[in-house]
Design an enzyme around this catalytic site. Structure first.
Site, mmCIF file in Angstrom:
data_model
loop_
_atom_site.group_PDB
_atom_site.id
_atom_site.type_symbol
_atom_site.label_atom_id
_atom_site.label_comp_id
_atom_site.label_asym_id
_atom_site.label_seq_id
_atom_site.Cartn_x
_atom_site.Cartn_y
_atom_site.Cartn_z
ATOM 1 N N CYS A 16 -11.798 4.828 -7.548
ATOM 2 C CA CYS A 16 -10.381 5.232 -7.810
ATOM 3 C C CYS A 16 -10.415 6.467 -8.367
ATOM 4 O O CYS A 16 -11.504 7.369 -8.086
ATOM 5 C CB CYS A 16 -9.969 4.362 -8.729
ATOM 6 S SG CYS A 16 -11.165 4.534 -10.410
ATOM 7 N N CYS A 19 -12.815 7.915 -10.804
ATOM 8 C CA CYS A 19 -14.336 8.529 -10.340
ATOM 9 C C CYS A 19 -14.431 9.737 -9.919
ATOM 10 O O CYS A 19 -15.249 10.473 -10.199
ATOM 11 C CB CYS A 19 -14.773 7.594 -8.928
ATOM 12 S SG CYS A 19 -14.876 5.656 -9.461
ATOM 13 N N CYS A 83 -54.176 16.807 13.265
ATOM 14 C CA CYS A 83 -54.900 15.813 12.577
ATOM 15 C C CYS A 83 -53.962 15.636 11.198
ATOM 16 O O CYS A 83 -52.881 16.173 11.156
ATOM 17 C CB CYS A 83 -56.223 16.504 11.823
ATOM 18 S SG CYS A 83 -56.029 17.908 10.806
ATOM 19 N N CYS A 86 -52.149 18.551 9.417
ATOM 20 C CA CYS A 86 -50.859 18.998 10.128
ATOM 21 C C CYS A 86 -49.575 18.185 9.562
ATOM 22 O O CYS A 86 -48.718 18.706 9.293
ATOM 23 C CB CYS A 86 -50.969 18.804 11.480
ATOM 24 S SG CYS A 86 -52.574 19.777 12.210
ATOM 25 N N ASP A 495 -33.623 -21.143 1.118
ATOM 26 C CA ASP A 495 -32.418 -21.542 0.909
ATOM 27 C C ASP A 495 -32.390 -22.941 2.026
ATOM 28 O O ASP A 495 -33.346 -23.028 2.621
ATOM 29 C CB ASP A 495 -31.294 -20.541 1.782
ATOM 30 C CG ASP A 495 -30.075 -20.969 1.816
ATOM 31 O OD1 ASP A 495 -29.348 -21.716 0.881
ATOM 32 O OD2 ASP A 495 -29.639 -21.264 3.102
ATOM 33 N N ASP A 689 -30.150 -17.311 5.527
ATOM 34 C CA ASP A 689 -29.421 -17.097 6.611
ATOM 35 C C ASP A 689 -28.101 -16.568 6.531
ATOM 36 O O ASP A 689 -27.497 -16.353 7.456
ATOM 37 C CB ASP A 689 -29.548 -18.182 7.363
ATOM 38 C CG ASP A 689 -28.955 -19.155 7.125
ATOM 39 O OD1 ASP A 689 -28.632 -19.700 5.941
ATOM 40 O OD2 ASP A 689 -28.441 -20.187 8.072
ATOM 41 N N ASP A 693 -26.547 -15.559 0.829
ATOM 42 C CA ASP A 693 -27.727 -15.195 0.620
ATOM 43 C C ASP A 693 -28.242 -13.883 0.248
ATOM 44 O O ASP A 693 -29.143 -13.417 -0.175
ATOM 45 C CB ASP A 693 -28.798 -15.770 1.694
ATOM 46 C CG ASP A 693 -28.348 -17.472 1.727
ATOM 47 O OD1 ASP A 693 -28.395 -17.867 0.452
ATOM 48 O OD2 ASP A 693 -28.747 -17.898 2.843
#
Length: 794
Positions: A16, A19, A83, A86, A495, A689, A693
């Protein structure tokens, strides 16, 4: 007056005007900052004095207020890294660059993943920044281009090794004289002969080491190239000096080390070739996924079939897929019926029956029946492309265990150079005094045996193979940090509906007349909940005509209310009936029996008069019992978390062997329950799922989403199980254990190799060429050990 710089930031989290006003007010209180924050565009336009304010201070101030700054992400391919020093150097510089929020550079995949503020630095600026360090950077190539580039690189490296080996072979023969005093033809011991063969190896085939060393030293850093160049140039230079003394007649038998410099370079080139070839095998999972894609599609245009490239397929095109062919992209079946082999996605070998209206996934196989498919997703939006993207990102992200190796790699080369210098001084001035040759040989051996590569490769190669192995088995980790965290899990929280159970319940018991069932089904038909689907299916089977709902309201955790044909219909638990003053009589014992049997029972009232009850049974998945036994065998505690009542949940738990049940939990309380378990000091994995959740999945230490679940759940999770096979959960945990064990083995041997090898070389017990061979094969051994994960049984 100093000229002010402009800065534009994309702000997240504003809801809003309060903010935007708050952010603007706080920013304008900063010294020499003028800010305007626009709520509509979610942007902050800022002018600041760069001599007094750092842009990072401004973004930190916004973050401290509880808002965020949105960054863009890019992935760049990097060339020239040899290596870990680097990759550490590039990563450190990028993370210090203004406008870069976070950068990760992966030595194994040779890429950089960068989050940056496009208003402060663009992609070209990032590429230039890397270029200034002496490395190459380009926009990410396609996987096909990467594989082609790697193949070409391997061919080039192979020819370098062959030519270097041919030139070094005559010099290798001279070692027989050094080691065993074998009498060789004079030509082999001739300085000019050795110089002729050693020089092209040193300065043509070995030029890549000089180029890399120069780029690093120019930026006041050092990497493996610096060690190789210092060691081999010292051996070559000393031999050149001995040749000069031989030419002037000062020595009759010069002490030459041309063979050491040439053979060291040859062995390191050979080691790099083996390492690159082995590293290409770590990306095998991506290659396999790419191979699954169909290359062509049969499109239906104006009633005619036409073969086109899969890249030309567009959304809403109609494709024809014949038996035995792969579905080219994701789509919806609009004509015909068939069975589809989805094992590449779900791991389930049993074909899935598909009919009109069902969705099909690209790269799955049409087993019987010619069908027509309307295209719904193409390119990067397809399910397979999403899987490839997750695997790529996982292989590019670092695990926390890698941080220690990265820190050490950053200091490794300067420390080795210092040790080599001390070794030279000790040997030259003290053991025995004035012996330049012995001092030089010991110092060279220290330089060439040290290997920062082994440290740098120890973690990312294992992560790549581990995440790839997971993807091949239907387990998608979203990053190395999640793969590492998974092995620490103490408690797995499951779950119930759609996770432990199939999520496709059926009506088993109903007490009431057809009119009650008709109104009940009418009330439920607008809901997508599995229980509602079962009730509607039951009424449809009985041939009942359903009515339209005038008003519908879901009461979270209790049930629903609906107005149908002027009647108020209530469906739910005891609490819902009590709240509406409905007398349910002596139905408690009946409901308790249903619940004891694992059924979900609902009470029905019409116009506040109790009309009966309905029981729905959701059967457990075939793999649930086996999966929970495997988790118990791993020493894990298993808990079921559900909004269902205690008796029903308890019955399901008893059937599959779950330890504990937390039942009658409202969706917004699931995350709180996860937090309370974490507060006991346990590491929690949450498996779910559904949309409800998602908060719990995000809060858990490891969120595991079922691939058959909602996109919201998958997005919130840290790893995804493709399909609905619960045994993939203990397998994912086991794979994490095996990968972390493999990483620890790599790190142990990398540290042990350098810890033991460098002192042995400093004490003069290693010839330079032996040290070079050991250094070359240390990296190969680490990558080879990582590849063992491919054979691990998941």
């Amino acid at each position: 007056m100093a000229k002010k710089e402009d800065l534009n930031l994309n702000i997240t989290g504003m809801t809003c005007a309060a903010c935007s006003n708050r952010i603007e007010k706080v920013l304008n209180k900063m010294d020499e900052v003028d800010a305007t924050v626009n709520l509509t565009t979610e942007k902050a336009s800022i002018q600041y004095d760069k001599d007094k304010v750092d842009p990072e201070d401004i973004t930190k101030k916004i973050n401290d207020l509880g808002y965020g700054v949105r960054y863009e992400q890019t992935e760049l391919d990097i060339t020239g890294m040899t290596c870990a020093a680097c990759s550490s150097r590039i990563e450190k510089v990028l993370n210090k660059t203004s406008g870069v929020e976070h950068a990760t550079v992966n030595l194994t995949t040779e890429n950089a993943m960068i989050e940056y503020n496009p208003n402060m630095i663009d992609e070209k600026g990032l590429i230039d920044k890397i270029g200034n360090l002496g490395y190459g950077a380009n926009k990410k190539r396609s996987n096909e281009e990467k594989i082609s580039h790697k193949d070409q690189e391997l061919k080039t490296m192979k020819w370098k090794v062959i030519i270097a080996a041919i030139l070094s072979a005559p010099l290798l023969v001279t070692m027989l004289d050094h080691l065993f005093g074998v009498n060789l033809p004079d030509i082999f011991m001739n300085p000019w002969f050795q110089l002729a063969f050693a020089t092209p190896v040193q300065f043509i085939l070995g030029w890549q080491f000089y180029r890399g060393a120069y780029k690093n030293l120019k930026n006041f850093t050092a990497n493996m190239d610096v060690l190789v160049v210092m060691g081999t140039t010292a051996a070559y230079g000393f031999s050149l000096y001995q040749t000069y003394l031989w030419m002037t007649g000062e020595v009759a038998h010069p002490h030459l080390y041309f063979e050491a410099s040439a053979i060291i370079i040859t062995l390191i080139l050979f080691g790099k070739y083996l390492e690159t070839r082995a590293k290409s095998q770590t990306t095998g999972a991506i290659s396999k996924l790419l191979d699954m894609q169909a290359k062509e599609a049969r499109i239906l245009r104006h009633g005619q079939e036409e073969m086109i490239s899969v890249d030309e397929v567009r959304v809403d095109d109609v494709l024809i897929v014949k038996p035995g062919e792969k579905f080219p992209v994701d789509g919806e079946l609009i004509k015909g019926r068939t069975s589809v082999d989805e094992s590449m996605l779900t791991g389930e070998s049993i074909p899935i029956e598909k009919e009109q209206g069902d969705s099909v996934i690209g790269a799955t196989i049409n087993q019987n029946g010619s069908v027509q498919v309307k295209v719904t997703k193409v390119g990067k939006d397809t399910a397979l492309a999403g899987i490839i993207k997750v695997v790529e990102e996982a292989q590019g992200k670092k695990a926390p265990i890698q941080r220690m190796a990265d820190v050490i790699s950053g200091y490794f080369v300067p420390i080795v150079i210092a040790i080599a210098l001390v070794t030279f001084i000790v040997w030259y001035f003290f053991v025995p005094s004035g012996d330049l040759e012995s001092a030089l040989v010991a110092a060279i051996s220290v330089l060439v045996i040290a290997c920062p590569c082994a440290l740098g490769l120890a973690t990312p190669t294992s992560i790549m193979v581990g995440t790839g192995k997971g993807a091949e088995n239907g387990i998608l980790y979203k990053g190395g940090e999640h793969l590492e965290k998974t092995h620490k899990v103490d408690v797995v929280v499951l779950d119930k509906t759609g996770t432990v159970t199939k999520g496709t319940p059926e009506v088993t018991d109903f007490t009431g007349d057809d009119e009650t069932l008709r109104l009940l089904a009418s009330a439920e038909k607008g809901s997508e909940h599995p229980l509602a689907t079962a009730i509607v299916a039951h009424a449809t089977e009985k041939g009942l005509d359903l009515s339209e709902v005038d008003h519908f309201e879901a009461i979270t955790g209790h049930g629903i209310t609906a107005n149908i044909e002027g009647k108020e219909v209530l469906v739910g638990n005891r609490k819902l009936m009590e709240d509406h003053q409905v007398d349910i009589g002596a139905v408690d014992s009946e409901i308790e029996q249903y619940e004891y049997e694992g059924k979900t029972a609902m009470l029905i009232a019409i116009d506040q008069v109790f009309k009966g009850s309905i029981a729905v049974l959701d059967t457990v998945k075939d793999t649930a019992k086996e999966a929970i036994k495997e988790m118990h065998d791993q020493g894990l505690e298993v808990i079921m978390l559900t909004g269902d009542n205690q008796r029903t949940a308890g019955a399901i738990a008893r059937e599959v062997g779950i330890d504990d049940v937390i039942a009658e939990v409202l969706p917004d309380q699931k995350a709180d329950k996860i937090k309370s378990i974490q507060d006991t000091g346990k590491v929690v994995a949450m498996v779910g799922d559904g949309v409800n959740d998602a908060p719990a999945l995000a809060l858990a230490d490891v969120g595991i989403a079922m691939g058959t679940g909602t996109e919201v759940a998958i997005e919130a999770a840290d790893l995804t199980i493709l399909g609905d096979d619960l045994t993939l959960i203990p397998r994912a945990i086991n794979l994490s254990h095996e990968t972390i064990k493999n990483i620890k083995q790599n790190l142990f041997w990398a540290f042990a190799y350098n810890t033991l090898g460098i002192p042995i070389a400093a004490l003069g017990f290693l010839a330079p060429w032996v040290a070079g061979a050991a250094m070359a094969f240390s990296s190969v051994s680490v990558v080879t050990n990582s590849l063992r994960l491919k054979r691990v049984k998941v």
